[in-house]
Design an enzyme around this catalytic site. Sequence first.
Site: not given
Length: 716
Positions: A232, A399
């Site tokens: 990310y 996440h």
Amino acid sequence: MTYQPLLMSFDEAAILREDLGKDTLMGNALARDIAKLEDYIATVGIEVPGHGEGGGYEHNRHKQNYIHMDIAGRLYLITENEAYRDYIRNLLVAYAEVYPTLELNVSLDSNHPGRIFHQTLNENMWMLYASCAYSCIHHTLSDDERRLIENDLFQIMADMFVDTYAHDFDIIHNHGLWAVAGVGICGYAIQNQDIVDKALYGLKGDSVSGGFLAQLSQLFSPDGYYMEGPYYHRFSLRPIQLFAEAIERRQPEVGIFAHKDGVIKTTSYAVMSTAFPDGTLPALNDSSKTMDINDEGVLITTSACFGRYEEDANLLAMAAHQKDVWVHISGKKLSDAVAKEENIPAFNWGSLFVTDGPNGDKGGLTILRHRDSKDQDTMALLWFGQHGSDHQYHSALDHGHYDGLHLSVFNKGHETLHDYGFGRWVNVEPKFGGRYIPENKSYCKQTIAHNTVVVDRKTQNEFNTAMAESRNGELHFFKTDNEDFQGMSGIVREYYAGVDMQRSVLLAKVDGIESPLIIDLYRLISEDEHEYDFPVHHRGQIIRTDFDYQANASLKPMGESDGYQHIWQVAQGEVSGSTLVSWLHDNSYYSMVSSAGNQGEVIFGRLGANDPDFNLRSEPMFVLRQKAKSHLFANVLETHGYFNEAVEASVDARGKVERVEVVGMDDVASVVRLHLVEGHVLTYAVSNQTGGLQDGKHEVSFEGETFSWEGPYAQL
């Protein structure tokens, strides 16, 4: 002031024009983009589809439209081909004619929908790239065309993000980065400084509660690390670099590239410097196993850092590895520099410690790197940061993985001890719409899916996000002054109730042994007895063991929950003293030699149980199991030999390390011996003291023998 395109001036375009037809990185990038754009215009033309399924045809057509508009904008400035200009104008007009009447799409998850896409994130990306393309042709359009495109497309789109979804616009999160960058670049493109200011300084205008400056100040650690991990993190680099470039050109007084002590450079290097030697990014938290430095965000960043900050040799090496540059003046500069070099060594960022958390006080990760005389790279990564969750934004977007003290090892061209990564088939519609599969939670996030110890077959922090967010690991030591004998160590406390864990990893080059040894001492401290499972995730074929085991004719899962339900128990054997498991992967042999205590067990497993949709990859593993109160797993990973079936060559299929002996372990230190096949013995000691004492002098006695040394670890 004459209107200039956002990311490339007319004069810069003329400079890039010089590379057309040349065999340079820039010339090849231009030729590729021209061919790609010509094919897209010829085969697709102007098409604005309606709504469709997530990841389906309509989604991908909208995505490809903005990608090719962006390419066309830069190529129009460079080549001056009017067809590229007409393509952008006609496509933007087509969108403007339908956008005001479009209903909101249907959201498939927790993200709010846009008018085009199922989630606003994609709409932010569309607006950013389309705005860049618009700025490239703005000077060629009539007043009526500008009014139509700006009023019926871009302004409505910007208002949706700033007003309709105001409650999400200021979130400090990678989605928030795309929102402010998209709105800010759009504002510059349509010359609306009011929305630019909102994007820069937040809706309250304080540069704290929201906005791009707040994102840069709060999202990253002082070393530039992003809590969700490299996957990310690299996704955040695109909006950062593109918006920063636009800000510097339109509002240089902001000093964006110097903001927060040059955080853009710091966070860019944090991504690039964590990459494995083959360019792939470590799979920390929800991460792809194939994402690498060829990602568009990293590609742009490599050129941008070379152009805006410094002409670093590693950036030259990155570009040589990527075989590509950003089509931009900074990419031209990098391309020219590469062309001047006859030989560019592979990138080597060296060993490093990267802190986690906005203030750098939430643990982090350490990396040991070694390059030998044959340019073979070994890398070991130890993770002990904060839980990689964006739970503050939305609980469904957690996440984070539960894997404190996870270890990854890379050598001989691939990840040797590896992380599974996320459970997701990106943009593969038949696989759960390309979203995260259910097994991402039931297996991939669980502790057993990682190379770290599992206590009582349960996942760390009870698989509870709030609990995990309240804790983080801490650095115990990190020492790299001797490249041939480096060490790193981290500690996590109470990830399991009543159990503290300390993992110390030494990278030791030993005479007579081809590759550096990875000496891994995993210490567990508890007053109560527990069952400790040490999983080893590897690839390749088991070659031999030094203990007997029983293969199972019928398979059953290793457990019922916490990820164990997805692992077939293939074989098992009781062990004591020291154990050896050896496997072959590609052209190299690997041996894991481990202390087994007085009575232990080795369990061989394979992923795939309770997976009715075949979502998980079928991968091997083995588990070292031990019951004890406090315990020390002492493991040595040795890479050895060579195998080539084409020429029927097999050399050194047996390693040099025969067995591992734990001499002793207490609150002061751990001492282990490595017994080599020719009778040599290597003794290593690691400090278990904290609070700065680990760097001082140590003396311990085990079974009548005294050991003394200075520093956090030593070979005795």
